[in-house]
Design a protein around this motif. Sequence first.
Motif: not given
Length: 616
Positions: A225-250
């Motif tokens: 569950x990456x995205x907020x409780x709204x109804x639409x998800x865009x690919x970038x939501x998933x990609x953005x969180x993957x990038x955040x994980x990568x930038x913060x966690x080694x």
Amino acid sequence: MRLSKLLWSLTAVASIFSGRVSAQSSSEILELLEGIVDCATCQAALIPLQTLAHLGNDVFSDTFIGVCDLSGLEDADVCSGLFTLIGPIIAHDLREIDATSLTGSRLCDALFGFCASKTPQAFTVPLPTPAGPISPPSTPAVRNTPFTVVHISDVHIDRDYTVGSEANCTKNICCRNYADEAGEPIIDPAQPFGSPLCDAPVSLADSMLEAVAAFEAQFVIFTGDVQEGDICEVTTDLEDFNAELLSKITIPIFPAIGNHDSSPVNSFPRNTTDTTLDVQWVFDTQSAGWEQWIGSAASTQVDDISGSYAVSVPNTNLTILSLNTMYWYRQNLWLYDSDTFQPDPNGILSFMVEQLQAAEDAGRLVWILGHIPLGKPDIIEDQSNYYDQILQRYKDTIVGQFFGHSHKDQFEIAYSDYSDQTAANAVGVGLICPALTPTSGNPAFKVYDVDPDTFGIMNIRVIFGLLFDHMYYLQRIFTDPTFQTDPTWTVYYDARETYGTLVGLPADSELTPAFWHNLTEVFAANETAFQMFNTFLSRGGNVVACDDTDNCRNTTICDMRAFRSQNNCDLDEGLFNLRRRSADMSQRQESAECEGLGMRELLAEIQSKSRSKPAK
Ligand SMILES: *[C@@H]1O[C@H](CO)[C@@H](O)[C@H](O)[C@H]1NC(C)=O
Ligand SMILES: *[C@@H]1O[C@H](CO)[C@@H](O)[C@H](O)[C@H]1NC(C)=O
Ligand SMILES: *[C@@H]1O[C@H](CO)[C@@H](O)[C@H](O)[C@H]1NC(C)=O
Ligand SMILES: *[C@@H]1O[C@H](CO)[C@@H](O)[C@H](O)[C@H]1NC(C)=O
Ligand SMILES: *[C@@H]1O[C@H](CO)[C@@H](O)[C@H](O)[C@H]1NC(C)=O
Ligand SMILES: *[C@@H]1O[C@H](CO)[C@@H](O)[C@H](O)[C@H]1NC(C)=O
């Protein structure tokens, strides 16, 4: 009387044949919905709805948008957003099935809360070999030093979160600037690091990931569950969180797919369904985004096995088996488009068996990750039962099961005999991680101490950010406003210290399924201990009272002892129950997030609202 109402509605549907959707046709459908009072009337109402569905997706969606508007329960943009996306799926289902079939009754359950059943369709999962005598690795005389694993879940990041916007709004999701609310005075401004009424701002997610990184963990598990409780998800939501994980966690991260990780949310068509709305893009995106942690073989599986994969944790005998639980999810409306019994949509269960057999053959142990815990009422009783068959067979290989979805700090126990729930019969436990999103409690994650030989859990610490307590709901006061300027994450409780002492856990013992069973015995006998658990559920924020007045404690303990959804005590009493739930803001929020959009609740409210009108 019901029959005449039905006939009237049929006439109404026929009148739509003339072409445009009119306010008239929407009001006729509203009348039809009002006539739904039980399972039989629900299935009967599906027949005119099928006629409407045959007029096409647009007519169907527009009519429901009209119904939603007429009800006055949601803003126009909410009605239109919801039914534009969901309408075509419901219409597709209705065109494909017999309204009087089992599938029809399950569609009634998913949409209106009627016809719920706890009786799985009989099916024996094919297993390659009978259970052999396998010898789990023996615990050394002196345990080796545990290693650390962090579990995060349900981040629900809202990338449109706007500090200072209205936190208590009339939309699906608040803390955003809405065109139709421009100029209105802000009563409850969205805070810099999150608001209890809204999904998580990026700042809150970043802050948590920094706290996660501070633990010297071997790896992180993320149960979706990456995205907020709204109804639409865009690919970038998933990609953005993957990038955040990568930038913060080694360190490596092992994720699972959640019901909010598609668009519209909960939407995962089976591969036997012919549709242009498939979600292969989700699997492609995550296959690419996760490859850096799970490797290329597992990332190919994510693509091929609809989001599921298996991977060896480097330098260990532990295999992570991540399962996409969405083909078992009651609110995945795509599952109601066929009258043909499909026990294993997209082959997730057979993949599970294959991987467990391979692990057993290789003398490896397995942790299962999934989004939705198998005992929840929103897992269909069929697949919950089939999963349990697999668990019983591979119980010595499966040494950990980790889930999210409920947003609560919970656990569920599996028994070899559900009619004899004892410590000796406890064969598995699902550990459920609280959410980052503050909508159902303070943001939190779990830290496990893991035995490096057995991969059993030695201890759990819940780490939380103190965003709010009950004062927020009473007076909109943040008890400790420092989190909004300088967020800190601290130990909320330590399971070994808190629960181990209550159960009498020996110093050297793991938190086994038997331990968790014994803890439920403590909760049944000790009201104080149970109330502590109830407060822990939401990390002290937005605590929902649960005592013996409405059998709540018994129900809660029953649910702890249910790893199969057929065994939980959440009896679905149809709309009455839904209405009761929706009356409570906090409960409503949980069900809206977990069951998808609150559509079921919306339909229920539409009905209750109209039925409470004086009789004509
Ligand atoms: C949100 O606003 C409504 C309507 O103004 C009010 O009744 C409700 O108490 C508010 N909720 C919270 C949690 O402040
Ligand atoms: C895996 O298990 C085998 C047999 O129990 C053991 O000999 C080996 O050391 C283990 N490997 C690792 C990496 O722990
Ligand atoms: C659907 O998935 C299953 C399991 O992976 C596979 O065996 C089957 O061939 C797939 N069917 C289609 C139509 O793609
Ligand atoms: C659970 O309770 C039973 C009965 O009191 C006891 O025999 C057993 O050792 C306990 N197990 C654990 C893991 O605490
Ligand atoms: C009941 O639980 C509380 C902790 O919540 C503990 O302090 C107390 O000792 C327990 N009572 C008994 C009789 O075990
Ligand atoms: C809860 O269940 C127990 C049996 O497990 C029973 O003895 C008790 O009466 C129940 N409590 C209520 C309030 O129904």
